[in-house]
Design a protein around this motif. Structure first.
Motif, PDB file in Angstrom:
ATOM      1  N   ARG A   1       3.115   6.809   6.231  1.00 31.03           N
ATOM      2  CA  ARG A   1       3.105   5.872   7.185  1.00 31.03           C
ATOM      3  C   ARG A   1       2.320   6.573   8.198  1.00 31.03           C
ATOM      4  O   ARG A   1       1.394   5.887   8.907  1.00 31.03           O
ATOM      5  CB  ARG A   1       4.414   5.589   7.671  1.00 31.03           C
ATOM      6  CG  ARG A   1       5.146   4.660   6.667  1.00 31.03           C
ATOM      7  CD  ARG A   1       6.330   4.067   7.310  1.00 31.03           C
ATOM      8  NE  ARG A   1       7.201   3.535   6.091  1.00 31.03           N
ATOM      9  CZ  ARG A   1       7.108   2.162   5.841  1.00 31.03           C
ATOM     10  NH1 ARG A   1       6.199   1.391   6.727  1.00 31.03           N
ATOM     11  NH2 ARG A   1       7.854   1.673   4.942  1.00 31.03           N
ATOM     12  N   GLN A   2       2.530   7.727   8.745  1.00 31.61           N
ATOM     13  CA  GLN A   2       1.924   8.449   9.728  1.00 31.61           C
ATOM     14  C   GLN A   2       0.406   8.676   9.380  1.00 31.61           C
ATOM     15  O   GLN A   2      -0.556   8.509  10.408  1.00 31.61           O
ATOM     16  CB  GLN A   2       2.394   9.967   9.849  1.00 31.61           C
ATOM     17  CG  GLN A   2       1.986  10.830  11.000  1.00 31.61           C
ATOM     18  CD  GLN A   2       2.615  12.108  11.164  1.00 31.61           C
ATOM     19  OE1 GLN A   2       2.981  12.695  10.164  1.00 31.61           O
ATOM     20  NE2 GLN A   2       2.647  12.509  12.421  1.00 31.61           N
ATOM     21  N   THR A   3       0.023   8.838   8.173  1.00 29.92           N
ATOM     22  CA  THR A   3      -1.512   9.048   7.746  1.00 29.92           C
ATOM     23  C   THR A   3      -2.132   7.659   7.849  1.00 29.92           C
ATOM     24  O   THR A   3      -3.125   7.563   8.177  1.00 29.92           O
ATOM     25  CB  THR A   3      -1.402   9.533   6.167  1.00 29.92           C
ATOM     26  OG1 THR A   3      -0.754  10.784   6.304  1.00 29.92           O
ATOM     27  CG2 THR A   3      -2.747   9.540   5.610  1.00 29.92           C
ATOM     28  N   ILE A   4      -1.272   6.652   7.439  1.00 25.72           N
ATOM     29  CA  ILE A   4      -1.897   5.217   7.628  1.00 25.72           C
ATOM     30  C   ILE A   4      -2.172   5.064   9.175  1.00 25.72           C
ATOM     31  O   ILE A   4      -3.227   4.479   9.389  1.00 25.72           O
ATOM     32  CB  ILE A   4      -1.105   4.317   7.021  1.00 25.72           C
ATOM     33  CG1 ILE A   4      -0.830   4.233   5.535  1.00 25.72           C
ATOM     34  CG2 ILE A   4      -1.200   2.822   7.339  1.00 25.72           C
ATOM     35  CD1 ILE A   4       0.002   3.306   4.693  1.00 25.72           C
ATOM     36  N   GLU A   5      -1.353   5.383   9.983  1.00 19.90           N
ATOM     37  CA  GLU A   5      -1.492   5.132  11.240  1.00 19.90           C
ATOM     38  C   GLU A   5      -2.768   5.848  11.962  1.00 19.90           C
ATOM     39  O   GLU A   5      -3.728   5.423  12.736  1.00 19.90           O
ATOM     40  CB  GLU A   5      -0.172   5.562  12.286  1.00 19.90           C
ATOM     41  CG  GLU A   5       0.666   4.634  12.044  1.00 19.90           C
ATOM     42  CD  GLU A   5       0.529   3.121  12.443  1.00 19.90           C
ATOM     43  OE1 GLU A   5      -0.288   3.006  13.504  1.00 19.90           O
ATOM     44  OE2 GLU A   5       0.812   2.295  11.843  1.00 19.90           O
TER      45      GLU A   5
ATOM     46  N   VAL B   1       0.863  -1.097  -0.077  1.00 17.44           N
ATOM     47  CA  VAL B   1      -0.010   0.140   0.010  1.00 17.44           C
ATOM     48  C   VAL B   1       1.001   1.276   0.023  1.00 17.44           C
ATOM     49  O   VAL B   1       0.678   2.101  -0.654  1.00 17.44           O
ATOM     50  CB  VAL B   1      -0.889  -0.069   1.192  1.00 17.44           C
ATOM     51  CG1 VAL B   1      -1.894   1.366   1.271  1.00 17.44           C
ATOM     52  CG2 VAL B   1      -1.885  -1.109   1.271  1.00 17.44           C
ATOM     53  N   ILE B   2       2.037   1.204   0.746  1.00 21.40           N
ATOM     54  CA  ILE B   2       2.811   2.344   1.007  1.00 21.40           C
ATOM     55  C   ILE B   2       3.618   2.853  -0.369  1.00 21.40           C
ATOM     56  O   ILE B   2       3.364   3.707  -0.856  1.00 21.40           O
ATOM     57  CB  ILE B   2       4.035   2.165   2.074  1.00 21.40           C
ATOM     58  CG1 ILE B   2       3.221   2.323   3.474  1.00 21.40           C
ATOM     59  CG2 ILE B   2       5.077   3.108   1.969  1.00 21.40           C
ATOM     60  CD1 ILE B   2       3.973   1.675   4.461  1.00 21.40           C
ATOM     61  N   ARG B   3       4.039   1.755  -1.098  1.00 20.81           N
ATOM     62  CA  ARG B   3       4.539   1.685  -2.537  1.00 20.81           C
ATOM     63  C   ARG B   3       3.555   2.348  -3.595  1.00 20.81           C
ATOM     64  O   ARG B   3       4.072   2.942  -4.083  1.00 20.81           O
ATOM     65  CB  ARG B   3       4.878   0.324  -2.853  1.00 20.81           C
ATOM     66  CG  ARG B   3       6.321   0.269  -3.442  1.00 20.81           C
ATOM     67  CD  ARG B   3       6.943  -1.168  -3.820  1.00 20.81           C
ATOM     68  NE  ARG B   3       5.982  -2.273  -3.785  1.00 20.81           N
ATOM     69  CZ  ARG B   3       6.000  -3.174  -2.861  1.00 20.81           C
ATOM     70  NH1 ARG B   3       6.763  -3.109  -1.750  1.00 20.81           N
ATOM     71  NH2 ARG B   3       5.199  -4.285  -2.745  1.00 20.81           N
ATOM     72  N   LYS B   4       2.445   1.756  -3.439  1.00 24.23           N
ATOM     73  CA  LYS B   4       1.345   2.353  -4.396  1.00 24.23           C
ATOM     74  C   LYS B   4       1.048   3.707  -4.126  1.00 24.23           C
ATOM     75  O   LYS B   4       1.146   4.606  -5.221  1.00 24.23           O
ATOM     76  CB  LYS B   4       0.163   1.473  -4.287  1.00 24.23           C
ATOM     77  CG  LYS B   4      -1.075   2.281  -5.086  1.00 24.23           C
ATOM     78  CD  LYS B   4      -2.391   1.369  -5.109  1.00 24.23           C
ATOM     79  CE  LYS B   4      -3.290   1.781  -6.121  1.00 24.23           C
ATOM     80  NZ  LYS B   4      -2.939   2.280  -7.528  1.00 24.23           N
ATOM     81  N   LEU B   5       0.927   4.090  -2.972  1.00 26.23           N
ATOM     82  CA  LEU B   5       0.546   5.479  -2.577  1.00 26.23           C
ATOM     83  C   LEU B   5       1.751   6.345  -2.890  1.00 26.23           C
ATOM     84  O   LEU B   5       1.434   7.467  -3.602  1.00 26.23           O
ATOM     85  CB  LEU B   5       0.127   5.883  -1.091  1.00 26.23           C
ATOM     86  CG  LEU B   5      -0.938   5.191  -0.614  1.00 26.23           C
ATOM     87  CD1 LEU B   5      -1.057   4.828   0.721  1.00 26.23           C
ATOM     88  CD2 LEU B   5      -2.188   5.878  -1.058  1.00 26.23           C
TER      89      LEU B   5
ATOM     90  N   ASP C   1       7.907   9.139   2.545  1.00 27.16           N
ATOM     91  CA  ASP C   1       7.295   7.978   2.907  1.00 27.16           C
ATOM     92  C   ASP C   1       7.059   7.995   4.775  1.00 27.16           C
ATOM     93  O   ASP C   1       5.637   7.183   5.017  1.00 27.16           O
ATOM     94  CB  ASP C   1       8.808   6.735   3.015  1.00 27.16           C
ATOM     95  CG  ASP C   1       8.195   5.426   3.529  1.00 27.16           C
ATOM     96  OD1 ASP C   1       8.644   5.089   4.562  1.00 27.16           O
ATOM     97  OD2 ASP C   1       7.762   4.724   2.718  1.00 27.16           O
ATOM     98  N   ALA C   2       7.609   8.748   5.375  1.00 28.44           N
ATOM     99  CA  ALA C   2       7.156   8.824   6.683  1.00 28.44           C
ATOM    100  C   ALA C   2       5.873   9.651   6.877  1.00 28.44           C
ATOM    101  O   ALA C   2       4.887   9.086   7.625  1.00 28.44           O
ATOM    102  CB  ALA C   2       8.072   9.606   7.485  1.00 28.44           C
ATOM    103  N   GLU C   3       5.489  10.574   5.847  1.00 33.91           N
ATOM    104  CA  GLU C   3       4.062  11.167   6.080  1.00 33.91           C
ATOM    105  C   GLU C   3       3.205  10.122   5.423  1.00 33.91           C
ATOM    106  O   GLU C   3       1.984  10.258   6.120  1.00 33.91           O
ATOM    107  CB  GLU C   3       3.982  12.282   5.276  1.00 33.91           C
ATOM    108  CG  GLU C   3       2.720  13.136   5.258  1.00 33.91           C
ATOM    109  CD  GLU C   3       2.653  14.312   4.453  1.00 33.91           C
ATOM    110  OE1 GLU C   3       1.835  14.950   4.245  1.00 33.91           O
ATOM    111  OE2 GLU C   3       3.778  14.848   3.820  1.00 33.91           O
TER     112      GLU C   3
END
Length: 108
Positions: free
Chosen positions: A89-93, A68-72, A85-87
């Motif tokens: 991941r933060q949004t996913i959380e 999912v991260i790769r796609k986004l 990448d960090a942003e």
């Protein structure tokens, strides 16, 4: 049926129910993240719905969130959106918390 068999069946039923709930929350989270990304890419409402579904589908490629991260990251970068990448991941959380809250509210 012995007490042990009853406990085993109850444990298996609880495990299956917990897995189903986790799957539903993750799918909801991915849909929310998809809408967040679509907004950043300035997609139309129809495109945003389709994109959110594509993000949910992307999660079936491999275990974990990396697909999912790769796609986004790829889609946002291709659309000219500067994001880390960090942003993502933060949004996913954050969306995971929102998805869990929405799920719980629906159950009550």
């Amino acid at each position: 049926m012995s007490g042990f068999d009853e406990r085993q069946r109850a444990f298996e039923a609880k495990f299956a129910r917990d897995e189903d709930v986790a799957f539903r929350i993750t799918a909801r989270r991915n849909r929310l993240v998809g809408h967040w990304a679509a907004e950043k890419m300035k997609l139309t409402p129809e495109e945003a719905d389709a994109y959110a579904k594509a993000v949910v589908q992307a999660d079936f490629e491999e275990a974990g969130d990396e697909d999912v991260i790769r796609k986004l990251l790829g889609d946002l970068t291709s659309a000219g959106v500067e994001i880390s990448d960090a942003e993502i991941r933060q949004t996913i959380e954050a969306k995971a918390v929102e998805a869990r809250r929405q799920f719980i509210e629906e159950q009550n």
